[in-house]
Structures are given as structure tokens and as C-alpha cells.
Design an enzyme around this catalytic site. Structure first.
Site, short mmCIF file in Angstrom:
data_model
loop_
_atom_site.label_atom_id
_atom_site.label_comp_id
_atom_site.label_asym_id
_atom_site.label_seq_id
_atom_site.Cartn_x
_atom_site.Cartn_y
_atom_site.Cartn_z
N HIS A 201 0.45 -1.13 -0.06
CA HIS A 201 -0.14 0.09 0.03
C HIS A 201 0.56 0.97 0.09
CE1 HIS A 201 0.50 1.12 4.00
NE2 HIS A 201 0.59 -0.28 4.25
N CYS A 214 3.50 -4.55 6.38
CA CYS A 214 3.31 -4.33 5.03
C CYS A 214 3.91 -3.67 4.20
CB CYS A 214 2.12 -3.39 5.66
SG CYS A 214 0.92 -3.80 5.98
#
Length: 278
Positions: A201, A214
Site C-alpha cells: 500500500h 506491510c
């Protein structure tokens, strides 16, 4: 007589203290101990062993634009850092040949493991870099920020199974605590045994592993919306990867919210976090 001599010596010393103007430090410089790990020249990427570069100490009022003009994106990518995280007191790497460095990429142009996949994402933890492959050939790539020490991104072969263009973190907030941390253009590639989800992301890139697991990509559009800077977004890699991997050309209309996907691109996470030289 002795008292007179002492008196004159005292007056002379006092006078010298009043009128003497000590020399100021001519130039600011890096802290050799680097307690905050602000010296990015100490982050070792194997691919830079054959690329000539030099360290540059960022002084007050320095910006990537003021230092490198139109070549600033090349230096930002070279350091895996965004403009918001370049500040006085840190040291960055500057390629000696900026023109040649525009084509810098630490990933292979062809990757045999990806040949049997239409689309394949390779995330190299050691290089802090991510590539988009089609049938084994690299289409484009970008710097990435993966999990920091203690929160390393899990290695393995996965597949993107969900998208969420307007995703926000359920655990972490922005620096001022005013909102949940934005995770624009999010693509989920793994759910751990502890039920923790791992996404690719948009996020800040500070030039080293920094997330809770992440994988973050440049997105100055997100930074402008949340922080008000930079005024003119340029680096928007998360949008590019999202459109290529799970965009509307590949799937139906994007609602902007969480959507489960089938047959998403394969995602390989390999390597280990880069070494930070003492």
C-alpha cells in the site's frame, strides 16, 4: 609587587573573556555516533557495491529539489526515501553519475521463477525494492519500505486476494493522532496465523525498513492529502502498481472499498532486511 602583578593578570584575563569572539563552527556535520540512524550511507544494499556514490550531509534549508534540481527523483529512489523525510542532520547517498542512476534497478530484468505467471510481484527485502513482472520480464519497479526489525515482512510465495483503494489501518494512527493511518491503493497478499493481514500500500518511505510488516510504496498524493506536503505530488508508485495488478482493466468496477479477489498476481517476498553498518 606580587599583588599588583596578580591584579594586572586578573584584569587581562577578564578583558580577554569579554572581548574575545570564539570561532564558530564553520559547517554543521553528522553525528559520528548516529544514535537516530539518520545516516543512510550505513544502510547496505548489495546492488550498490558496483555503483559509485558519495555521502551528502543535509544542511539547514537543503531540500532534494534545491540540491539536485530536476534529478531529485533519481536521488530519492536511490535512497528509498521520500521528500517529507529528507531533513537537516541526516546523510544520504548521492550517485556520482546521476544520468546513469536514472536507470538504476537492483532487480533482474528477467526472473525465471515468474515465467509461468502472467503477473508476478517480487519484493526483495535486502534491497528494499519491488518489481512487476509479466511472464518473467520486468515491466517496472520501485523502492519499498518493508517491516522493521521485530516486525519483518514474512518471506514466501503468496497471492493477492483482496484490494481496497481507500484502506486505512485498524491499528495505527497518523503522527498527530488525528486519524487512522492511510493505506491507499492497498493489496492484501497474506493473512498470518495470528490473523494479521499483510498489504502492499501507499505509505511514507524513510529510506530503511519501517513498517509493522506491510510493504509500502511512494505516494506523494496521499502525503499531500494527509500532511499538506509536497505541494506538487510526483512519486505515485502505489497507484501505478495498484492499477497494473488489480485495477479495473483486470477486474470489474472498483468500489474503493474492500473487495475479495480471485486469481490475483503472485507475490514473492525474498531475502532479509539490509544490514546497517555500525
Amino acid at each position: 609587587m606580587f599583588r599588583k602583578i596578580l591584579f594586572f593578570l586578573f584584569v587581562a584575563v577578564a578583558f580577554s573573556i569579554v572581548v574575545y569572539n570564539p570561532l564558530a563552527t564553520s559547517e554543521p556535520s553528522a553525528n559520528p555516533d548516529d544514535p537516530a540512524k539518520e545516516d543512510l550511507t550505513r544502510v547496505e544494499y548489495p546492488s550498490l557495491a558496483t555503483v559509485p556514490w558519495t555521502g551528502h550531509f543535509v544542511k539547514p534549508n537543503d531540500t532534494l529539489e534545491s540540491l539536485f534540481g530536476a534529478d531529485w527523483p533519481t536521488v530519492a529512489r536511490f535512497n528509498r526515501i521520500d521528500r517529507r523525510h529528507v531533513y537537516p542532520g541526516m546523510t544520504i547517498k548521492v550517485p556520482k553519475d546521476l544520468a546513469a542512476a536514472k536507470n538504476y534497478c537492483p532487480l533482474p530484468a528477467e526472473y525465471p521463477e515468474a515465467k509461468r505467471y502472467g503477473k508476478y510481484i517480487l519484493i526483495d527485502l535486502t534491497e528494499q525494492w519491488m518489481g512487476a513482472y509479466e511472464n518473467g520480464k520486468l515491466k517496472f519497479s520501485a523502492p519499498a519500505a518493508t517491516g522493521a526489525a521485530g516486525h519483518e515482512t514474512p518471506v514466501g510465495l503468496y497471492r493477492i486476494d483482496a484490494r481496497d483503494r481507500q484502506h486505512t489501518s485498524s491499528l495505527y494512527q497518523t503522527e498527530d493522532g488525528s486519524a487512522q493511518y492511510p493505506m491507499d491503493n492497498a493489496m492484501r497478499f497474506h493473512i498470518g496465523p495470528d490473523n494479521v493481514s499483510y498489504w502492499i500500500h501507499a505509505r511514507d518511505l524513510p529510506g530503511k525498513p519501517a513498517s509493522h510488516g506491510c510493504v509500502g510504496l511512494f505516494d506523494e498524493g496521499m502525503q499531500n492529502r494527509v500532511y499538506g506536503i509536497p505541494e506538487k505530488p510526483v512519486l505515485i508508485d502505489s497507484q501505478k502498481f495498484y492499477a497494473w495488478a488489480v485495477g479495473e482493466n483486470e477486474y470489474e468496477d472498483d468500489s474503493g472499498h474492500l473487495e475479495e479477489l480471485e486469481d490475483g498476481p503472485a507475490v514473492e517476498v525474498r531475502g532479509a532486511n539490509p544490514v546497517y553498518r555500525k
